[in-house]
Design an enzyme around this catalytic site. Structure first.
Site, short mmCIF file in Angstrom:
data_model
loop_
_atom_site.label_atom_id
_atom_site.label_comp_id
_atom_site.label_asym_id
_atom_site.label_seq_id
_atom_site.Cartn_x
_atom_site.Cartn_y
_atom_site.Cartn_z
N ASP A 124 0.86 -1.13 -0.10
CA ASP A 124 0.09 0.24 -0.04
C ASP A 124 1.10 1.15 0.05
O ASP A 124 1.56 1.66 1.03
CB ASP A 124 -0.97 -0.07 1.31
CG ASP A 124 -1.83 1.13 1.53
OD1 ASP A 124 -1.65 1.99 0.51
OD2 ASP A 124 -2.36 1.34 2.45
N LYS A 173 3.32 11.11 -3.40
CA LYS A 173 2.25 10.47 -4.13
C LYS A 173 1.38 11.37 -4.82
O LYS A 173 0.99 11.10 -6.07
CB LYS A 173 1.10 9.75 -3.15
CG LYS A 173 0.41 8.83 -4.18
CD LYS A 173 -0.32 8.02 -3.00
CE LYS A 173 -1.59 6.83 -3.60
NZ LYS A 173 -2.08 6.26 -2.46
N GLU A 183 -7.18 0.47 -4.66
CA GLU A 183 -7.21 0.61 -3.55
C GLU A 183 -8.59 0.06 -2.78
O GLU A 183 -8.49 -0.82 -1.93
CB GLU A 183 -6.76 2.02 -2.62
CG GLU A 183 -5.54 2.30 -2.81
CD GLU A 183 -4.93 4.06 -2.71
OE1 GLU A 183 -5.83 4.51 -2.22
OE2 GLU A 183 -3.64 3.85 -2.96
N ASP A 185 -13.06 5.52 2.46
CA ASP A 185 -11.69 5.64 3.05
C ASP A 185 -11.27 7.10 3.19
O ASP A 185 -11.15 7.99 2.56
CB ASP A 185 -10.71 5.30 1.59
CG ASP A 185 -9.23 5.47 1.82
OD1 ASP A 185 -9.01 5.68 3.04
OD2 ASP A 185 -8.35 5.01 1.15
#
Lengths: 107, 627
Positions: free
Chosen positions: B25, B86, B185, B207
């Site tokens: 992850d 990211k 994800e 999330d």
């Protein structure tokens, strides 16, 4: 002679079997493979085969096929930790020589 | 001797032939690595027992530090310590400028369009920084598993576009990691809960991390996950909860001054620990003592709920939008999976549960659930699970379109279309005698090509000239299972063809990324206005061009000077209107010119028919009718 599991090993097997949700025990054995001739087999068991000998140690059923038994009779399986790694270890009195990594052996 | 793991029945591998695979992850704030050992998927801790690796890389004087060590130095050495890399993945330098002031790094743009961050170890790209994080996780996995890895499944947000996915793959390659596949994800989270073997239906993945919120709506059908819709807010997370609690503290303490940065940091930390405590307690005592700030008080669960409720409502709004995108209702959702540390907050669980009218799934650590799912998928792909096929379907994250006249994007494949897919659309020529057409492939939701990401350009050349609108050009967009796009164009009458394999355009100097994709929702009305304007401008151009061509041919013959003057006046009016940005104005001018030309058009028609029929008798036509 017999096949045994140490208590920590038996506990781990029990919790692994629980989290897997199925399986009746642990299969131990040998296979001809690897650089020194033979390698250990350690698997979950869903059904017992006709040629299996069944042992029980610390509450865990251990299945060993008769052919393998001659190579590993008397073995005690332990659960060990080495640095970050952890896993099962075969203490086999018949093992004479192992390859550098210890994953295969000769009797 | 080596330490062994329990295999599935009949799956014992030969020594040195373990098929060890991990799930990674790769997060904005934290990263994790997990693997399946003895039928259990677990995240792997480092030597200090920490499972989470902060996604922070510091380029030090001598060494490159990753994780906790880098975090410690972040305050002292901010320009060489890179956090949240990211957000920069797959972005070009031009994109990053639009991020504005928020970024503390100095960017350098060399000869390529890839953005590079200036550090003391030279310029580094986001791919290189991510590779450092992956390397650290890989080394941790090798140390833990005692053998080299077959490969890894790396998770990416469902909304990542082609360029961002490719950048993630490149980072893995740099880290010498074999990517078994990239996994969305939310899909990984669903897999972690074993929903892939459960009841078929719609699943929502909520999330809420530290700084980002994502909602994904998946559908499980015949063992296959399809992403129906994704949504969220890239600037909303648990940190915002801390922020409102900190503000509440300032208010309670009747602190009137502008708080210093260090006080803000302190209050944020206090707010955070209060929030975490309220996950299990009903109220919490807070005591803060700093330079000139002294306050003690009690924050109750219901007070905190009141404070953060507006923020949670925002996430619920996004959930509602995504459900609408997916064309399902809240009652259709079978399961809701909670991901991200901020879902530990009770108010979040309650409000999400209320909205979806069911108890959300929270039994797996929300920080680890994505990595666990990735590990399970990696185990299957590495071949350690017999007869168990877990095929996961992906969708196109952003619409794929083509540039049409006036710089407009005509969408050919809409976002959220499952891949593989092929779609074709017919186009025609715009001008008489046209023998070539430029194909410009774009990705994005915006109406104007300038606001979308440019993926590729090519020309279809050498088809026979004909009048405008007579050629039939079929453009086909094909996306294979790996997400690679192939665009082909074919002029149907002559069979002339051209095609291009589209590689993501990040880093390629020949296909510059033009502007960062902004949320098309924000610009919906602007976009509609722009589209109407461009359409009218194109129409105006076409009308003027057609008129000029006609006047040249027979204007003198068919029109009096006065008529010509009127038409020319109306034409002038249209040309002026076209330069304005009022589409209604242009439309009116077009209408005016058409009215001015009405007689002329009728006369031209008559004269054309007369010419065509000259030398033929009426009987001939009558005879034709009878045939």
């Amino acid at each position: 002679m017999a096949i045994t599991l140490t208590e920590p090993a038996a506990e781990r097997v029990k919790s692994f079997l629980e989290s897997r949700g199925s399986g009746i025990g642990l299969r131990l054995g040998v296979k001809t493979m690897g650089c020194s001739g033979m390698g250990y087999v350690i698997e979950f068991v869903d059904e017992i085969n006709d040629d299996d000998e069944v042992f029980e140690s610390n509450g865990i059923k251990i299945m060993v096929d008769t052919k393998s038994l001659v190579y590993i009779d008397g073995t005690e399986v332990d659960f060990a930790r080495e640095g970050l790694n952890e896993g099962f270890k075969f203490n086999n009195p018949k093992e004479k020589d192992a390859c550098g990594c210890g994953e295969s052996f000769t009797v | 001797m080596a330490l062994l793991q329990i295999s599935e029945p009949g799956q014992t591998t030969a020594p040195h032939q373990h098929r060890l695979a991990v799930g990674i992850d790769l997060g904005t704030t934290n990263s994790l690595v997990a693997t399946v050992r003895s039928a259990q998927a677990q995240t792997l801790p480092d030597e200090n027992g920490h499972h989470l690796l902060p996604s922070v890389v510091r380029y030090g004087e001598e060494v490159i530090e990753v994780g906790d060590a880098a975090v410690e130095h972040a305050v002292k050495d901010p320009s060489n310590t890179i956090v949240s890399v990211k957000r920069l993945m797959g972005r070009a330098a031009a994109d990053l400028k639009s991020l504005g002031e928020s970024s503390p790094y100095e960017f350098s743009t060399g000869d390529s369009s890839v953005a590079k961050i200036k550090t003391r170890s030279g310029d580094v790209s986001a791919v290189e920084v991510s590779a450092e994080i992956l390397k650290t996780l890989k080394n941790r996995a090798i140390a833990t598993l005692g053998d080299d890895l077959v490969g890894a499944v790396i998770t990416v947000p469902a909304y990542f576009d082609d360029a961002q996915r490719q950048a993630t793959k490149d980072a893995a390659r740099l880290a010498d990691l074999n990517v078994l596949r990239l996994l969305n994800e939310p899909t990984a989270a669903a897999v972690a809960y074993g929903l892939d073997t459960g009841q078929e239906g719609v699943i929502a993945i909520y999330d809420l991390g530290g700084g980002t919120f994502d909602i994904s709506i998946l559908r499980l059908k015949q063992g296959v996950f399809e992403v129906l819709a994704t949504g969220g807010d890239s600037a909303l997370g648990g940190d915002d909860f801390d922020h409102v609690i900190a503000e509440w503290m300032l208010q309670q303490a009747a602190y009137k001054k502008t708080p210093s940065p260090s006080l803000v940091r302190l209050l944020m930390r206090e707010a955070r620990s209060a929030k975490e405590q309220l996950a299990s307690d009903n109220e919490v005592n807070i005591k803060v003592e700093a330079e000139d700030f002294k306050w003690q008080g009690v924050l109750s669960l219901s007070q905190m709920r009141d404070l953060i409720e507006p923020l949670i409502k925002k996430t619920i709004m996004a959930c509602r939008r995504s459900l609408r995108d997916a064309d399902v209702s809240a009652e259709d959702v079978l399961e809701v999976v909670m991901v991200g540390g901020s879902t530990r907050t009770l108010a979040v669980r309650e409000m999400v549960g209320e909205f979806f009218q069911r108890e959300p799934l929270v039994s797996i650590d929300p920080d680890k659930v994505v990595a666990v799912g990735a590990a399970l998928q990696a185990d299957v792909l590495a071949g350690n699970k017999p007869g168990d096929e877990m095929l996961l379907l992906d969708v196109i994250p952003l619409s794929l379109g083509i540039e049409t006249m006036g710089g407009l994007s005509e969408k050919i494949i809409y976002r959220n279309t499952p891949i593989p897919v092929a779609k074709a659309q017919d186009f025609t020529t715009y001008k008489d005698g046209q023998t070539a057409m430029a194909v410009h492939v774009v990705q994005g939701e915006r109406e104007l090509v300038d606001d979308c990401r440019s993926l590729a350009r090519f020309d279809l050349r050498g088809f026979p000239p004909s009048v405008a609108g007579a050629a039939r050009i079929r453009v086909t967009y094909q996306v294979d299972a790996d997400g690679l796009l192939t665009v082909s164009a074919r002029e149907e009458n002559s069979g002339v063809e051209a095609s291009v394999d589209v590689k993501p355009s990040y880093g390629l100097t020949d296909s510059e990324i033009e502007t960062m994709l902004r949320d098309s929702m924000d610009h919906a009305s602007d976009d509609m206005h722009s589209r109407m304007l461009r359409e009218q401008q194109v129409e105006a151009e076409r009308v003027v061009e057609a008129l000029d061509a006609a006047l040249k041919k027979d204007g003198d013959e068919l029109l009096s000077e006065e008529e010509k003057g009127n038409i020319s006046e109306a034409r002038e009016l249209l040309v002026n209107a076209k330069a304005s940005d009022d589409s209604e104005n242009i439309k009116a001018a077009i209408k005016k010119l058409e009215n001015a030309c009405a007689d002329y058009v009728a006369r031209r028609m008559n004269s054309n028919i007369r010419n065509a029929m000259q030398g033929h008798s009426v009987e001939e036509y009558a005879g034709k009718d009878q045939e």
